[in-house]
Design a protein around this motif. Structure first.
Motif, PDB file in Angstrom:
ATOM      1  N   VAL A  34      -9.327   6.164  77.110  1.00 32.81           N
ATOM      2  CA  VAL A  34      -9.893   6.510  78.417  1.00 32.81           C
ATOM      3  C   VAL A  34      -9.016   5.958  79.531  1.00 32.81           C
ATOM      4  O   VAL A  34      -8.772   6.624  80.542  1.00 32.81           O
ATOM      5  CB  VAL A  34     -11.344   5.987  78.541  1.00 32.81           C
ATOM      6  CG1 VAL A  34     -11.830   6.045  79.978  1.00 32.81           C
ATOM      7  CG2 VAL A  34     -12.273   6.775  77.642  1.00 32.81           C
ATOM      8  N   TRP A  35      -8.531   4.757  79.362  1.00 31.64           N
ATOM      9  CA  TRP A  35      -7.698   4.113  80.375  1.00 31.64           C
ATOM     10  C   TRP A  35      -6.391   4.888  80.579  1.00 31.64           C
ATOM     11  O   TRP A  35      -5.925   5.084  81.699  1.00 31.64           O
ATOM     12  CB  TRP A  35      -7.430   2.682  79.949  1.00 31.64           C
ATOM     13  CG  TRP A  35      -6.612   1.866  80.881  1.00 31.64           C
ATOM     14  CD1 TRP A  35      -6.428   2.063  82.223  1.00 31.64           C
ATOM     15  CD2 TRP A  35      -5.843   0.708  80.549  1.00 31.64           C
ATOM     16  NE1 TRP A  35      -5.613   1.098  82.742  1.00 31.64           N
ATOM     17  CE2 TRP A  35      -5.237   0.246  81.728  1.00 31.64           C
ATOM     18  CE3 TRP A  35      -5.631   0.016  79.373  1.00 31.64           C
ATOM     19  CZ2 TRP A  35      -4.421  -0.861  81.760  1.00 31.64           C
ATOM     20  CZ3 TRP A  35      -4.822  -1.099  79.410  1.00 31.64           C
ATOM     21  CH2 TRP A  35      -4.226  -1.535  80.595  1.00 31.64           C
ATOM     22  N   LYS A  36      -5.772   5.349  79.489  1.00 33.33           N
ATOM     23  CA  LYS A  36      -4.500   6.054  79.567  1.00 33.33           C
ATOM     24  C   LYS A  36      -4.648   7.467  80.128  1.00 33.33           C
ATOM     25  O   LYS A  36      -3.817   7.912  80.911  1.00 33.33           O
ATOM     26  CB  LYS A  36      -3.847   6.144  78.187  1.00 33.33           C
ATOM     27  CG  LYS A  36      -3.348   4.836  77.663  1.00 33.33           C
ATOM     28  CD  LYS A  36      -2.113   4.446  78.399  1.00 33.33           C
ATOM     29  CE  LYS A  36      -1.368   3.380  77.623  1.00 33.33           C
ATOM     30  NZ  LYS A  36      -0.121   3.052  78.270  1.00 33.33           N
ATOM     31  N   THR A  37      -5.688   8.198  79.716  1.00 30.48           N
ATOM     32  CA  THR A  37      -5.816   9.601  80.107  1.00 30.48           C
ATOM     33  C   THR A  37      -6.547   9.800  81.430  1.00 30.48           C
ATOM     34  O   THR A  37      -6.373  10.830  82.062  1.00 30.48           O
ATOM     35  CB  THR A  37      -6.551  10.400  79.018  1.00 30.48           C
ATOM     36  OG1 THR A  37      -7.848   9.852  78.820  1.00 30.48           O
ATOM     37  CG2 THR A  37      -5.769  10.389  77.714  1.00 30.48           C
ATOM     38  N   GLU A  38      -7.341   8.833  81.849  1.00 29.54           N
ATOM     39  CA  GLU A  38      -8.126   8.893  83.085  1.00 29.54           C
ATOM     40  C   GLU A  38      -8.880  10.210  83.244  1.00 29.54           C
ATOM     41  O   GLU A  38      -8.653  10.955  84.195  1.00 29.54           O
ATOM     42  CB  GLU A  38      -7.235   8.639  84.298  1.00 29.54           C
ATOM     43  CG  GLU A  38      -6.681   7.244  84.347  1.00 29.54           C
ATOM     44  CD  GLU A  38      -5.878   6.984  85.613  1.00 29.54           C
ATOM     45  OE1 GLU A  38      -5.935   7.802  86.540  1.00 29.54           O
ATOM     46  OE2 GLU A  38      -5.215   5.943  85.647  1.00 29.54           O
ATOM     47  N   ARG A  43     -14.419   5.550  84.840  1.00 30.59           N
ATOM     48  CA  ARG A  43     -15.012   4.210  84.978  1.00 30.59           C
ATOM     49  C   ARG A  43     -16.256   4.056  84.122  1.00 30.59           C
ATOM     50  O   ARG A  43     -16.429   3.033  83.465  1.00 30.59           O
ATOM     51  CB  ARG A  43     -15.395   3.942  86.429  1.00 30.59           C
ATOM     52  CG  ARG A  43     -14.378   3.196  87.148  1.00 30.59           C
ATOM     53  CD  ARG A  43     -14.893   2.718  88.457  1.00 30.59           C
ATOM     54  NE  ARG A  43     -13.733   2.390  89.255  1.00 30.59           N
ATOM     55  CZ  ARG A  43     -13.775   1.905  90.450  1.00 30.59           C
ATOM     56  NH1 ARG A  43     -14.916   1.718  91.035  1.00 30.59           N
ATOM     57  NH2 ARG A  43     -12.669   1.629  91.083  1.00 30.59           N
ATOM     58  N   LEU A  44     -17.121   5.044  84.129  1.00 28.69           N
ATOM     59  CA  LEU A  44     -18.340   4.986  83.329  1.00 28.69           C
ATOM     60  C   LEU A  44     -17.996   4.904  81.841  1.00 28.69           C
ATOM     61  O   LEU A  44     -18.553   4.081  81.108  1.00 28.69           O
ATOM     62  CB  LEU A  44     -19.228   6.199  83.601  1.00 28.69           C
ATOM     63  CG  LEU A  44     -20.482   6.330  82.739  1.00 28.69           C
ATOM     64  CD1 LEU A  44     -21.429   5.171  83.003  1.00 28.69           C
ATOM     65  CD2 LEU A  44     -21.156   7.650  82.983  1.00 28.69           C
ATOM     66  N   TYR A  49     -17.462   1.844  76.677  1.00 29.37           N
ATOM     67  CA  TYR A  49     -16.687   1.379  75.525  1.00 29.37           C
ATOM     68  C   TYR A  49     -16.338  -0.104  75.622  1.00 29.37           C
ATOM     69  O   TYR A  49     -16.246  -0.791  74.614  1.00 29.37           O
ATOM     70  CB  TYR A  49     -15.397   2.190  75.372  1.00 29.37           C
ATOM     71  CG  TYR A  49     -15.624   3.625  75.001  1.00 29.37           C
ATOM     72  CD1 TYR A  49     -16.400   3.966  73.904  1.00 29.37           C
ATOM     73  CD2 TYR A  49     -15.056   4.659  75.735  1.00 29.37           C
ATOM     74  CE1 TYR A  49     -16.614   5.292  73.555  1.00 29.37           C
ATOM     75  CE2 TYR A  49     -15.255   5.984  75.391  1.00 29.37           C
ATOM     76  CZ  TYR A  49     -16.043   6.295  74.299  1.00 29.37           C
ATOM     77  OH  TYR A  49     -16.249   7.591  73.959  1.00 29.37           O
ATOM     78  N   GLY A  50     -16.139  -0.600  76.817  1.00 33.18           N
ATOM     79  CA  GLY A  50     -15.711  -1.981  76.999  1.00 33.18           C
ATOM     80  C   GLY A  50     -16.797  -3.006  76.760  1.00 33.18           C
ATOM     81  O   GLY A  50     -16.542  -4.074  76.198  1.00 33.18           O
TER      82      GLY A  50
END
Length: 67
Positions: A34-38, A43-44, A49-50
């Motif tokens: 999610v962080w890489k593909t945005e 954010r949600l 996941y975090g």
């Protein structure tokens, strides 16, 4: 000083420890994706996941493993 009896029964078995490690790995991988593909709602999704990954790591760090 006496120990509280509730914490004596709070531990991880090898099976639950393994399942938590598996959950942390899967959630961490999804968080990184999610962080890489945005994607939309990044954010949600990152929070979804975090948070389980962080809780799992805290459980592994602070709960004893009982065989």
């Amino acid at each position: 000083m006496e120990r509280i009896a509730v914490f004596d029964s709070l531990y991880l078995t090898p099976f639950t420890g393994t399942m938590i490690v598996f959950l942390v790995v899967i959630c961490g991988h999804c968080y990184r994706r999610v962080w890489k593909t945005e994607p939309e709602n990044a954010r949600l999704k990152a929070w979804l996941y975090g948070v389980p990954a962080a809780i799992g790591l805290m459980a592994l760090a602070f709960l004893p493993l009982k065989f």
